[in-house]
Design a protein around this motif. Sequence first.
Motif, PDB file in Angstrom:
ATOM      1  N   VAL A 182       0.831  -1.213   0.000  1.00  0.00           N
ATOM      2  CA  VAL A 182       0.000   0.000   0.000  1.00  0.00           C
ATOM      3  C   VAL A 182       0.865   1.263   0.000  1.00  0.00           C
ATOM      4  O   VAL A 182       0.507   2.266  -0.618  1.00  0.00           O
ATOM      5  N   HIS A 183       2.004   1.222   0.696  1.00  0.00           N
ATOM      6  CA  HIS A 183       2.921   2.375   0.748  1.00  0.00           C
ATOM      7  C   HIS A 183       4.331   1.929   0.355  1.00  0.00           C
ATOM      8  O   HIS A 183       5.257   1.963   1.191  1.00  0.00           O
ATOM      9  N   PRO A 184       4.512   1.467  -0.881  1.00  0.00           N
ATOM     10  CA  PRO A 184       5.797   0.875  -1.289  1.00  0.00           C
ATOM     11  C   PRO A 184       6.981   1.830  -1.177  1.00  0.00           C
ATOM     12  O   PRO A 184       8.103   1.383  -0.909  1.00  0.00           O
ATOM     13  N   LEU A 185       6.764   3.149  -1.345  1.00  0.00           N
ATOM     14  CA  LEU A 185       7.870   4.107  -1.268  1.00  0.00           C
ATOM     15  C   LEU A 185       8.415   4.224   0.157  1.00  0.00           C
ATOM     16  O   LEU A 185       9.587   4.549   0.363  1.00  0.00           O
ATOM     17  N   SER A 186       7.557   3.951   1.130  1.00  0.00           N
ATOM     18  CA  SER A 186       7.987   4.039   2.539  1.00  0.00           C
ATOM     19  C   SER A 186       8.542   2.721   3.058  1.00  0.00           C
ATOM     20  O   SER A 186       9.123   2.692   4.155  1.00  0.00           O
ATOM     21  N   HIS A 187       8.375   1.653   2.279  1.00  0.00           N
ATOM     22  CA  HIS A 187       8.695   0.311   2.786  1.00  0.00           C
ATOM     23  C   HIS A 187      10.172   0.163   3.136  1.00  0.00           C
ATOM     24  O   HIS A 187      10.523  -0.333   4.214  1.00  0.00           O
ATOM     25  N   GLU A 188      11.049   0.576   2.225  1.00  0.00           N
ATOM     26  CA  GLU A 188      12.478   0.399   2.468  1.00  0.00           C
ATOM     27  C   GLU A 188      12.952   1.231   3.653  1.00  0.00           C
ATOM     28  O   GLU A 188      13.839   0.813   4.386  1.00  0.00           O
ATOM     29  N   ARG A 189      12.359   2.383   3.860  1.00  0.00           N
ATOM     30  CA  ARG A 189      12.769   3.263   4.946  1.00  0.00           C
ATOM     31  C   ARG A 189      12.253   2.766   6.301  1.00  0.00           C
ATOM     32  O   ARG A 189      12.965   2.823   7.299  1.00  0.00           O
ATOM     33  N   ILE A 190      11.010   2.273   6.313  1.00  0.00           N
ATOM     34  CA  ILE A 190      10.380   1.878   7.586  1.00  0.00           C
ATOM     35  C   ILE A 190      10.688   0.430   7.947  1.00  0.00           C
ATOM     36  O   ILE A 190      11.025   0.122   9.100  1.00  0.00           O
ATOM     37  N   CYS A 191      10.553  -0.467   6.977  1.00  0.00           N
ATOM     38  CA  CYS A 191      10.630  -1.906   7.255  1.00  0.00           C
ATOM     39  C   CYS A 191      12.044  -2.423   6.981  1.00  0.00           C
ATOM     40  O   CYS A 191      12.332  -2.974   5.914  1.00  0.00           O
ATOM     41  N   ARG A 192      12.903  -2.229   7.950  1.00  0.00           N
ATOM     42  CA  ARG A 192      14.276  -2.710   7.863  1.00  0.00           C
ATOM     43  C   ARG A 192      14.467  -3.859   8.845  1.00  0.00           C
ATOM     44  O   ARG A 192      13.776  -3.933   9.866  1.00  0.00           O
ATOM     45  N   PRO A 193      15.450  -4.751   8.570  1.00  0.00           N
ATOM     46  CA  PRO A 193      15.686  -5.887   9.479  1.00  0.00           C
ATOM     47  C   PRO A 193      15.933  -5.469  10.930  1.00  0.00           C
ATOM     48  O   PRO A 193      15.477  -6.145  11.849  1.00  0.00           O
ATOM     49  N   PHE A 194      16.639  -4.353  11.137  1.00  0.00           N
ATOM     50  CA  PHE A 194      16.909  -3.901  12.508  1.00  0.00           C
ATOM     51  C   PHE A 194      15.601  -3.603  13.240  1.00  0.00           C
ATOM     52  O   PHE A 194      15.415  -4.021  14.393  1.00  0.00           O
ATOM     53  N   TYR A 195      14.697  -2.879  12.582  1.00  0.00           N
ATOM     54  CA  TYR A 195      13.407  -2.554  13.197  1.00  0.00           C
ATOM     55  C   TYR A 195      12.564  -3.804  13.403  1.00  0.00           C
ATOM     56  O   TYR A 195      11.807  -3.897  14.382  1.00  0.00           O
ATOM     57  N   ALA A 196      12.682  -4.761  12.468  1.00  0.00           N
ATOM     58  CA  ALA A 196      11.940  -6.023  12.604  1.00  0.00           C
ATOM     59  C   ALA A 196      12.403  -6.793  13.843  1.00  0.00           C
ATOM     60  O   ALA A 196      11.586  -7.308  14.610  1.00  0.00           O
ATOM     61  N   LYS A 197      13.720  -6.854  14.037  1.00  0.00           N
ATOM     62  CA  LYS A 197      14.267  -7.554  15.219  1.00  0.00           C
ATOM     63  C   LYS A 197      13.868  -6.837  16.504  1.00  0.00           C
ATOM     64  O   LYS A 197      13.549  -7.479  17.519  1.00  0.00           O
ATOM     65  N   LEU A 198      13.866  -5.505  16.452  1.00  0.00           N
ATOM     66  CA  LEU A 198      13.455  -4.726  17.618  1.00  0.00           C
ATOM     67  C   LEU A 198      11.978  -4.976  17.934  1.00  0.00           C
ATOM     68  O   LEU A 198      11.590  -5.139  19.100  1.00  0.00           O
ATOM     69  N   GLY A 199      11.147  -5.032  16.882  1.00  0.00           N
ATOM     70  CA  GLY A 199       9.723  -5.325  17.067  1.00  0.00           C
ATOM     71  C   GLY A 199       9.505  -6.695  17.681  1.00  0.00           C
ATOM     72  O   GLY A 199       8.668  -6.861  18.590  1.00  0.00           O
TER      73      GLY A 199
END
Length: 317
Positions: free
Chosen positions: A124-141
């Motif tokens: 839905v928001h592909p332009l924001s995906h690379e900036r928001i959904c990074r492996p570091f943030y995924a591990k933190l989540g």
Amino acid sequence: MSGNQSNTSEDHCFVDYSLFFTLVPPYIVIISVLGIIFNAFVLMVFCLHKKACTVAEIYLSNLAGADLAVVCCLPFWAEYVRKGFNWTFSESLCKVFSAVTSMNPFCSIYFLVLVNIDRYVALVHPLSHERICRPFYAKLGCLFVWVFGLVFALPKSMYSKLEFNPQSNLTYCLLDFTSPDQYLMYEVRAIIFRFIIPVIIILFCVVRIFQSLSNRLMEGLNPQRTEQKATTLILAVLLAFLICWVPFHVAKILDVLQYIDILKCHTILFIFQQVSMYFAFFNSVFNPILYIVIGKSFQNRTKEFFKQLTGNYLSEH
């Protein structure tokens, strides 16, 4: 999971457990063995592969970890049921079992929330995906989910205890809240935070994902093949989770209504509560099967993983 021995309305409702004691233990043992093998294999492929995991794979590997934790505890429950609800292990193990079986549905549903949010942002928001959904943030989540899952399980662990019944000569591993209000507060909180809130978030993401996919198809734009495959697998895992766990949560709602005397004890209601609980266990086996059957990326990872193992073995010999 120890609802059979907690302070619920079943305490004043006679139920014949004879068939239950015969059928449930072998079923749980089968689920345990398959769940341990399948989820350990999934974790090996995700964690020992030389290629780093994607964001979605980080969430799915943590989901496999939650499933592995609960299936490792199930043999103790099988033995408990086989002996007619006689707990022959320590009180500490009773508390650990209660904590793990409370954490599993909480952590599992929130890992699915995270993975659906990732798919939602990607489509839905592909332009924001690379900036928001990074492996570091995924591990933190994932770390936050584990911590909150542990905090959520603490009351159940604290109030789990062994109680010897001289009339039946059995030792129960049960929840012993100090008052009926405490039990109701715990169960209502569990229904809200472990079911209602995450399901609302997931449904919002799924609806928006389907809207985005249908809009792209109407415009003649096909989503990227990798994104489509990842989304298909995640939606299949989500559907499996809902099929296995929604009856369990519905049964919990009915149990609360029964406890406050809105519903009366009935054999059909009791059977539904028991079947839904043990059907939920099957989800821990079903998830890795979906990865293998539907997950093209996982299949490729598995092939590469075995090539990696073969290469390491040949280089050492």
